[in-house]
Design a protein around this motif. Structure first.
Motif, PDB file in Angstrom:
ATOM      1  N   GLY A  84      -1.699  45.807  43.850  1.00  0.00           N
ATOM      2  CA  GLY A  84      -1.557  45.272  42.579  1.00  0.00           C
ATOM      3  C   GLY A  84      -1.365  46.502  41.663  1.00  0.00           C
ATOM      4  N   VAL A  87       1.660  46.925  39.266  1.00  0.00           N
ATOM      5  CA  VAL A  87       1.640  46.129  37.761  1.00  0.00           C
ATOM      6  C   VAL A  87       0.892  47.379  36.862  1.00  0.00           C
ATOM      7  CG1 VAL A  87       0.480  44.630  36.125  1.00  0.00           C
ATOM      8  CG2 VAL A  87       0.823  43.950  38.753  1.00  0.00           C
ATOM      9  N   TRP A 106      10.161  44.076  35.963  1.00  0.00           N
ATOM     10  CA  TRP A 106       9.335  43.267  35.461  1.00  0.00           C
ATOM     11  C   TRP A 106       9.184  41.893  36.308  1.00  0.00           C
ATOM     12  CZ3 TRP A 106       5.701  44.777  32.739  1.00  0.00           C
ATOM     13  CH2 TRP A 106       6.058  45.849  31.847  1.00  0.00           C
ATOM     14  N   VAL A 109       6.826  43.060  38.760  1.00  0.00           N
ATOM     15  CA  VAL A 109       5.337  42.916  38.637  1.00  0.00           C
ATOM     16  C   VAL A 109       4.816  41.555  38.617  1.00  0.00           C
ATOM     17  CG1 VAL A 109       3.893  42.842  36.324  1.00  0.00           C
ATOM     18  CG2 VAL A 109       5.624  44.561  37.129  1.00  0.00           C
ATOM     19  N   THR A 112       4.196  40.597  42.311  1.00  0.00           N
ATOM     20  CA  THR A 112       2.844  41.339  42.657  1.00  0.00           C
ATOM     21  C   THR A 112       1.849  40.204  42.108  1.00  0.00           C
ATOM     22  OG1 THR A 112       3.866  43.138  42.575  1.00  0.00           O
ATOM     23  CG2 THR A 112       1.583  43.364  42.612  1.00  0.00           C
ATOM     24  N   ALA A 113       1.661  40.037  40.861  1.00  0.00           N
ATOM     25  CA  ALA A 113       0.517  39.176  40.512  1.00  0.00           C
ATOM     26  C   ALA A 113       0.325  37.895  40.974  1.00  0.00           C
ATOM     27  CB  ALA A 113       0.718  39.067  38.854  1.00  0.00           C
ATOM     28  N   ALA A 274       8.123  42.783  45.643  1.00  0.00           N
ATOM     29  CA  ALA A 274       7.855  43.486  44.469  1.00  0.00           C
ATOM     30  C   ALA A 274       8.207  45.265  44.820  1.00  0.00           C
ATOM     31  CB  ALA A 274       6.468  43.095  43.986  1.00  0.00           C
ATOM     32  N   THR A 278      11.010  46.957  42.362  1.00  0.00           N
ATOM     33  CA  THR A 278      10.473  47.863  41.294  1.00  0.00           C
ATOM     34  C   THR A 278      11.109  49.303  41.318  1.00  0.00           C
ATOM     35  OG1 THR A 278       8.323  47.025  41.446  1.00  0.00           O
ATOM     36  CG2 THR A 278       8.474  49.086  40.513  1.00  0.00           C
TER      37      THR A 278
END
Length: 289
Positions: A84, A87, A106, A109, A112-113, A274, A278
């Motif tokens: 994480g 993030v 984003w 992000v 990932t969350a 993710a 990214t």
């Protein structure tokens, strides 16, 4: 509460790790080129840069949290939480280091969350912080990945285009950091059973060798590649390596039901997606770091 405390320590580790990485990138770019053939001179050049020294100090602080987290929770729980850190990386890079992230970052992000939330929901309650391990499995896992990491460090001599060497070094550093994490997890087990004599084991040698190689690979990657792509791939490789080690070497459990396994596999996939999203191209903004 021990596992929950381990997860909290892993979150602190994730934040400090990525902040340290960004500072190390700033310092590495101002330092002389890293040359593994001259390790002492390269290290001296890196630490002569103020920002690299600060970033390295923060990274050591994060490492202490990481070791504490691994001592309190299963490796396959600790590493997804640290994943994480993507993030934290995205937010810190944009707000404080002058890097403007695009839509893809984003979305990464968000993936990932969601992935970490699903992992938290589906994690079984029976995992042990001090799982035993097979010596044969440990030797096979560690030696194989040490070889892969070393080959990636030397990839520019094996025909890989020069412009991709920074990314290759970032992946190599991540794999080697993961090898170190798995070895440290083994040390927490041996120390827990044998006391300080547990430090006198081959896993201490594996920790030191992989950590030193990872240090130079990471610094070289930060010098030759863009900050967020290299850091992201380093983090992704480290987490995939450590999670695999937790499952293959230490027998960390997955979900116990078919539905739970499907959801958990989807959660792992989201974390990997993710990591893929990214590293899309970043643009320097006009903000001052």
């Amino acid at each position: 509460m021990t596992v929950q405390l381990g997860i909290l320590l892993a979150l602190f580790c994730a934040f400090a790790t990525n902040l340290g990485f960004l500072w190390k990138h700033r310092g590495a770019c101002a330092a002389p080129p890293v040359d593994i053939r001259h390790p002492v001179a390269s290290a001296k050049g890196l630490f002569s840069s103020k920002w690299f020294a600060i970033g390295w100090g923060v990274a050591v602080f994060a490492w202490v949290f990481h070791v504490a987290a691994m001592a309190m929770a299963p490796l396959s729980v600790v590493q997804p939480v640290i994943a994480g850190g993507l993030v934290f990386l995205a937010v810190i890079a944009e707000r404080f280091f002058g890097l403007e992230l695009g839509k893809r970052q984003w979305i990464g992000v968000g993936c990932t969350a969601i992935g970490l939330a699903l992992l938290a929901i589906t994690l079984p309650l029976g995992g042990s912080a001090h799982s035993g391990f097979s010596v044969a499995a440990m030797i096979s896992f560690e030696s194989s990945l040490l070889i892969i990491g070393t080959l990636l460090v030397m990839s520019h001599k094996l025909g890989m285009p020069h412009e991709h060497h920074g990314v290759a070094l970032g992946v190599a550093a991540g794999i080697l950091f993961g090898v170190s994490d798995v070895a440290i997890k083994a040390l927490t087990h041996t120390v827990g059973t044998d006391g300080l004599l547990g430090l006198l084991s081959p896993w201490m040698a594996a920790t030191l060798i992989s950590s030193v190689l990872a240090f130079y690979a990471s610094a070289g990657g930060l010098q030759k590649g863009e900050a967020v792509p290299v850091i992201t791939l380093t983090s992704a490789a480290a987490n995939v390596t450590a999670i695999s080690g937790g499952i293959l070497v230490f027998g960390d459990p997955l979900a116990h039901t078919p539905v739970g396994l499907i959801v958990q596999a989807f959660a792992f996939t989201l974390v990997l997606v993710a990591a893929w999203l990214t590293p899309a191209p970043l643009r320097l903004s006009g903000a001052t770091a």
